[in-house]
Motif scaffolding. Sequence first.
Motif, PDB file in Angstrom:
ATOM      1  N   ASP A 226       0.814  -1.215   0.000  1.00  0.00           N
ATOM      2  CA  ASP A 226       0.000   0.000   0.000  1.00  0.00           C
ATOM      3  C   ASP A 226       0.849   1.268   0.000  1.00  0.00           C
ATOM      4  O   ASP A 226       0.359   2.349   0.310  1.00  0.00           O
ATOM      5  CB  ASP A 226      -0.959   0.000   1.189  1.00  0.00           C
ATOM      6  CG  ASP A 226      -0.232  -0.053   2.541  1.00  0.00           C
ATOM      7  OD1 ASP A 226       1.019  -0.084   2.550  1.00  0.00           O
ATOM      8  OD2 ASP A 226      -0.928  -0.073   3.572  1.00  0.00           O
ATOM      9  N   ARG A 227       2.134   1.146  -0.353  1.00  0.00           N
ATOM     10  CA  ARG A 227       3.039   2.299  -0.405  1.00  0.00           C
ATOM     11  C   ARG A 227       3.463   2.568  -1.849  1.00  0.00           C
ATOM     12  O   ARG A 227       3.719   1.623  -2.612  1.00  0.00           O
ATOM     13  CB  ARG A 227       4.299   2.055   0.418  1.00  0.00           C
ATOM     14  CG  ARG A 227       4.093   1.738   1.888  1.00  0.00           C
ATOM     15  CD  ARG A 227       3.696   2.981   2.680  1.00  0.00           C
ATOM     16  NE  ARG A 227       2.254   3.050   2.885  1.00  0.00           N
ATOM     17  CZ  ARG A 227       1.639   4.025   3.510  1.00  0.00           C
ATOM     18  NH1 ARG A 227       2.334   5.048   3.984  1.00  0.00           N
ATOM     19  NH2 ARG A 227       0.337   4.007   3.658  1.00  0.00           N
ATOM     20  N   GLU A 272      -1.894   6.373  -0.607  1.00  0.00           N
ATOM     21  CA  GLU A 272      -1.390   5.769   0.631  1.00  0.00           C
ATOM     22  C   GLU A 272      -2.328   5.949   1.812  1.00  0.00           C
ATOM     23  O   GLU A 272      -2.315   5.116   2.737  1.00  0.00           O
ATOM     24  CB  GLU A 272      -0.019   6.358   0.950  1.00  0.00           C
ATOM     25  CG  GLU A 272       1.056   5.959  -0.054  1.00  0.00           C
ATOM     26  CD  GLU A 272       2.443   6.463   0.312  1.00  0.00           C
ATOM     27  OE1 GLU A 272       3.431   5.940  -0.247  1.00  0.00           O
ATOM     28  OE2 GLU A 272       2.545   7.373   1.169  1.00  0.00           O
TER      29      GLU A 272
END
Length: 346
Positions: A226-227, A272
């Motif tokens: 998720d980055r 993010e």
Amino acid sequence: MERSTTVALLYPGDRAMRDRADPRESRFVTLFDAFESAGITAEPAVYHDDFADEVAAQLRRVDGVLVWHNPIESGRRRDRLDTMLKEVAQRGVFVSSHPDAVLRLGTKDVLLDVRELPFGSDTVRVDSLDQLAAQLPGRLRAGARVLKQHRGCSGVGVWRVEAIRDSVQLRVRHAQRGSEEEVIGMPGLLQRMTPYFETTNGGHTIDQAWQPRLVEGMVRAYLIGDRVGGFGHQAVNALYPGQDGKSAPPAGPRLYYPADLPQFQYLRRMLETQWVELLRQRVGLPREHLPLLWDCDFMFGEPTPEEPERYVLCEINVSSVSPFPPSAVGPVVSAMAEALKDAGRR
């Protein structure tokens, strides 16, 4: 003596490539080197259906596998590969991208799933040629549309369609490299779309509204879980329209940038802090199945007073994300190490 942690990098190739097993002739030299620097043994897992059993035996003895394999490679679907990856995952090998993640994120159906989310757009599922013929003309009166087959890569099965004023003819262009704009009638369009409605090709297409700001380019956000790990920007893409009566220019290169590129920090922040989680929940993907390396292509949307910066999702690539920014290499290795630790494999 403690056993070293081993990961496999799986990508397509022939018998000779598999026999050589040479990381230096792959696209992933920097990744192989980065794993070695992190104290993780990385080995090539060159794949083809003809020696799938051999690859399966290799994967059963490693701790994790990173996969690069398009939905169709050299005319072959990846059904057998997906079955194999599920089997080794059930044995405890960490697999990314897991076939379930590929199906939930990596088909054009995701555009329908997210149409009401902040990065979604006017999108319709079309289940038959009859439905396409009956409904498309009405949608074209509001502007051009882009028809997309259920699953594909490299622009294959993606068509821009525009009505011509005071004519029954349509202006049509395929996104596959080297394609030229055509002027055809609805019967010609239906003929071209017929293969995409076959059951083996998903049995339906996705119809998405054309985004006029595509002339400003397309942004690809590379994600590690998720980055955001980096960005790619392509000023001229495959459906870039011709200007002033001239033919459309050929697609240009994609330029790569680190995650801290100032002009895309709003997009990074939204991904993010909100969008990846919204997407994951909408498609029903467990957090642990977020791919270690994936990307989202965004078009620039029409700004509003509430959203001076707006991005519209074009597609998600999960099956074979390559090339990618150098800035993503270290985070991918770190994410794999963490995933193996969480799985008790390191």
